[in-house]
Structure formats: C-alpha cells, structure tokens
Design a protein around this motif. Structure first.
Motif, PDB file in Angstrom:
ATOM      1  N   GLN A   1      -4.977 -24.706  12.408  1.00 46.04           N
ATOM      2  CA  GLN A   1      -4.427 -24.642  13.768  1.00 46.04           C
ATOM      3  C   GLN A   1      -4.138 -26.041  14.316  1.00 46.04           C
ATOM      4  OE1 GLN A   1      -6.162 -21.870  16.693  1.00 46.04           O
ATOM      5  NE2 GLN A   1      -7.449 -21.072  15.048  1.00 46.04           N
ATOM      6  N   VAL A   2      -5.057 -26.958  14.046  1.00 47.43           N
ATOM      7  CA  VAL A   2      -4.879 -28.342  14.481  1.00 47.43           C
ATOM      8  C   VAL A   2      -3.659 -28.953  13.793  1.00 47.43           C
ATOM      9  CG1 VAL A   2      -5.883 -30.650  14.342  1.00 47.43           C
ATOM     10  CG2 VAL A   2      -7.277 -28.745  15.119  1.00 47.43           C
ATOM     11  N   ALA A   3      -3.474 -28.657  12.503  1.00 46.45           N
ATOM     12  CA  ALA A   3      -2.330 -29.180  11.752  1.00 46.45           C
ATOM     13  C   ALA A   3      -1.014 -28.662  12.349  1.00 46.45           C
ATOM     14  CB  ALA A   3      -2.428 -28.793  10.283  1.00 46.45           C
ATOM     15  N   THR A   4      -0.970 -27.377  12.659  1.00 45.59           N
ATOM     16  CA  THR A   4       0.235 -26.778  13.253  1.00 45.59           C
ATOM     17  C   THR A   4       0.548 -27.429  14.600  1.00 45.59           C
ATOM     18  OG1 THR A   4      -0.203 -24.679  12.137  1.00 45.59           O
ATOM     19  CG2 THR A   4       1.285 -24.624  14.042  1.00 45.59           C
ATOM     20  N   PHE A   5      -0.491 -27.663  15.381  1.00 43.19           N
ATOM     21  CA  PHE A   5      -0.358 -28.324  16.677  1.00 43.19           C
ATOM     22  C   PHE A   5       0.168 -29.756  16.509  1.00 43.19           C
ATOM     23  CE2 PHE A   5      -2.628 -30.911  19.981  1.00 43.19           C
ATOM     24  CZ  PHE A   5      -1.962 -30.434  21.103  1.00 43.19           C
ATOM     25  N   THR A   6      -0.345 -30.460  15.515  1.00 45.01           N
ATOM     26  CA  THR A   6       0.066 -31.846  15.262  1.00 45.01           C
ATOM     27  C   THR A   6       1.522 -31.914  14.821  1.00 45.01           C
ATOM     28  OG1 THR A   6      -2.206 -32.413  14.640  1.00 45.01           O
ATOM     29  CG2 THR A   6      -0.475 -33.947  13.953  1.00 45.01           C
ATOM     30  N   ILE A   7       1.940 -30.975  13.992  1.00 46.11           N
ATOM     31  CA  ILE A   7       3.350 -30.897  13.580  1.00 46.11           C
ATOM     32  C   ILE A   7       4.238 -30.766  14.814  1.00 46.11           C
ATOM     33  CG2 ILE A   7       5.078 -29.512  12.363  1.00 46.11           C
ATOM     34  CD1 ILE A   7       2.722 -28.597  10.500  1.00 46.11           C
ATOM     35  N   LYS A   8       3.865 -29.859  15.687  1.00 41.10           N
ATOM     36  CA  LYS A   8       4.638 -29.621  16.917  1.00 41.10           C
ATOM     37  C   LYS A   8       4.728 -30.881  17.764  1.00 41.10           C
ATOM     38  CE  LYS A   8       4.423 -26.999  21.245  1.00 41.10           C
ATOM     39  NZ  LYS A   8       3.605 -26.069  22.069  1.00 41.10           N
TER      40      LYS A   8
ATOM     41  N   VAL B   1      -2.667 -36.807  10.202  1.00 37.27           N
ATOM     42  CA  VAL B   1      -1.420 -37.338  10.734  1.00 37.27           C
ATOM     43  C   VAL B   1      -0.599 -38.014   9.630  1.00 37.27           C
ATOM     44  CG1 VAL B   1      -0.410 -38.986  12.368  1.00 37.27           C
ATOM     45  CG2 VAL B   1      -2.339 -37.572  13.070  1.00 37.27           C
ATOM     46  N   GLU B   2      -1.256 -38.700   8.713  1.00 37.60           N
ATOM     47  CA  GLU B   2      -0.550 -39.343   7.601  1.00 37.60           C
ATOM     48  C   GLU B   2       0.107 -38.310   6.692  1.00 37.60           C
ATOM     49  OE1 GLU B   2      -3.007 -43.549   7.037  1.00 37.60           O
ATOM     50  OE2 GLU B   2      -3.589 -41.793   5.849  1.00 37.60           O
ATOM     51  N   ASN B   3      -0.561 -37.184   6.475  1.00 38.34           N
ATOM     52  CA  ASN B   3       0.021 -36.130   5.638  1.00 38.34           C
ATOM     53  C   ASN B   3       1.276 -35.538   6.255  1.00 38.34           C
ATOM     54  OD1 ASN B   3      -1.415 -35.022   3.042  1.00 38.34           O
ATOM     55  ND2 ASN B   3      -3.057 -35.747   4.362  1.00 38.34           N
ATOM     56  N   ILE B   4       1.287 -35.415   7.561  1.00 38.13           N
ATOM     57  CA  ILE B   4       2.438 -34.811   8.241  1.00 38.13           C
ATOM     58  C   ILE B   4       3.539 -35.839   8.508  1.00 38.13           C
ATOM     59  CG2 ILE B   4       3.197 -33.617  10.347  1.00 38.13           C
ATOM     60  CD1 ILE B   4       0.294 -32.473  10.477  1.00 38.13           C
TER      61      ILE B   4
END
Length: 304
Positions: free
Chosen positions: A140-147, A41-44
């Motif tokens: 996939q989790v990263a893409t979901f978190t971005i959204k 989350v910090e990276n995004i």
C-alpha cells in the motif's frame, strides 16, 4: 536538538525568501529518512530522481538526531518522505516546522487505514510505527509512493508507473516465498523474542507470538524486572532462541540470556535481525526484500 531546530528554522526562512522556479529538466531531489523508505523510493524512481537518505545501516530512527548536514539536505529537498507515526521521534519537531513553511513533507504511514494499524497506549502516536514488517502494508505504501512521485514529476509518470508495477510484483513474489518458508515451522514454535517490540506486524501476519524486551521505542529501556519476567516466559514456553537486532545494543539480549542461565536453563542467541534499519548498501540485506528474506530464514533456522 534545539540548536538544530533553530538552524533549520533560520534556513527555511532564508530558503522561502529566495526560492526560484525549478528547472523542469532537473531531477526531482528527494530526501528520505529510514533505509526502508530510501530503498522503496529508489526502486520506484530509479535514475530519474536523486535520493538522499538521512539514516544509514544500523541507525536507530527512534533516537536519531538531525545533524547540520541533514539540515542542508532537508532545506534543498523538493520533497521529503518519512515514516510518520512518531517513528522518527527526534525529527518530529523539524518536520512540523517544515510543514508550516509549506515545504513538501509526506508521511507514508498516513496512507494506511487506522483499522489495520496495531494500537499502543505506550507510544506517542498510539500506533506501532514498524509498518514495513507487513508486506501488505508495504504494498500500500509503495502504491501511494508511486502516486506521489507521478504528481511531483509528471514528465516521468509513465516510468514511475512501470518501475512501481515491477516492484509490486517482486513484493507479491516475496510474500508467497516467505509464507512457504514459515509454514515449515509449527505454530507452537512460533515465539519470537527480540531486543525491542518491532515485529508485531510480522507476528500478526504470520501467526508469531512476538515479545520484545524493550517497548516499541528503544528510548524506553528495559529494567531488571522486565528481564526477569521475560526470562521466566522463555523457560515456561521452552523458547529455543532469542534474537539480537542490528540497531539495538547487543547487551540487552545478552543480559536476558544470562538471566535465563541463572535459572538453570539455556537459550541460544539465534542470530541478528534487521529491525529499524536495513543492512549495508550493496549487500542483499541492504534491500527491503533481501532484509525480509534474511530475517525469516534466520528466525526459522534458529527456532526449528
């Protein structure tokens, strides 16, 4: 735990009665559970959001209990990101109560297709929750978190998209690098023996036979028969090294090493792996990418 749940319930009731309209210029207040999710989350989100992680380095999420300080963080959060799949076993009841109070809780594990999850008849969710040990899962989790962050904070959506794209590129690079390193170890030597069964996704992705002394959850303790059985496995398969984990007491692996020695064989402790938590903040191992690189290098160097 019951006391904490009671405090949280009372706090949520008070919170729902005095909710005010959030200042649109105020940073999104995000609470995360595990260190892997905090790092993601910090990276995004970067400095556009405020991130409060509940668990620190070396903390076992399977056994983690919410403190009264955590209750304050949870009640004041705009959104809570957690792993789900019953990884945070002691917090399940807390998150269920929050959901009934219409507070925003997001289980990142739910984005993954059940067909790619590793099943388990011995874990509460019936799935292995250690999803971060597959980089494909984590992308996939990263893409979901971005959204989700874009939906929660539309004014910063473009920045989240840019940060997320840069992070996904880093994960692609990591994946390529790790495959190159792992290919230096012959398939027959790819036997990974650890304190608990946290590396099955890693094993599936990189063709390792993974064996944990304890089960998927560290709440399940290994008995004498488990130790003796695994000792025999190590001898039969000529396993060169076994591994400690930062979030699991070292004595379990030391007992296994002693059991092997009692059968007139030797096995070394190849190093300490990061399984359920990252390293200390500010260190290379304190990031998801650094942790994964460290783990792979430690495993390969010990088993060669």
């Amino acid at each position: 735990m019951k006391k904490i749940v009671l405090i949280l319930t009372i706090s949520l009731i008070l919170f729902s009665c005095k909710q005010e309209v959030k200042d649109p210029n105020q940073k999104l207040n995000v609470v995360t559970t595990t260190t892997m999710i905090t790092d993601l989350v910090e990276n995004i989100g970067g400095d556009l959001i405020t991130v409060n992680g509940l668990m620190g380095s070396g903390v076992d999420p399977h056994l983690y209990k919410a403190s009264e300080g955590d209750v304050t963080k949870l009640v004041n959060a705009d959104v809570i990101f957690y792993n789900g799949l019953h990884l945070e076993g002691k917090l399940v009841e807390v998150f269920e109560k929050m959901g009934r109070q219409d507070m925003k809780t997001i289980a990142i594990g739910e984005v993954l297709d059940k067909n790619i999850l590793i099943g388990s008849d011995y874990f509460a969710s019936n799935y292995d929750p250690h999803i971060w040990f597959s980089i494909n899962n984590w992308k996939q989790v990263a893409t979901f978190t971005i959204k989700k962050l874009k939906e929660l904070d539309p004014k910063n959506a473009e920045a989240f998209e840019t940060n997320g794209k840069a992070y996904l590129e880093k994960l692609d690079k990591l994946e390529t690098q790790l495959k190159t390193t792992i290919e230096t170890l012959p398939i027959e030597k790819r036997i990974l023996v650890t304190a608990h069964d946290a590396f099955s996704y890693f094993g599936k992705e990189y063709e390792f036979n993974v064996v944990g002394l304890q089960g998927l959850s560290t709440a399940t303790e290994a008995g004498v028969q488990d130790v003796q059985k695994l000792a025999s496995f190590i001898i039969e398969n000529e396993v060169k090294a076994i591994f400690v984990e930062t979030s699991v007491p070292k004595r379990t692996i030391e007992a296994l090493q002693a059991a092997v020695k009692s059968k007139d064989h030797e096995v070394t402790i190849g190093g300490t792996l990061y399984s359920d938590a990252l390293g200390n903040p500010g260190t290379i191992e304190g990031t998801y990418i650094g942790m994964f690189e460290y783990n792979v290098n430690t495993i390969i160097n010990a088993l060669k």
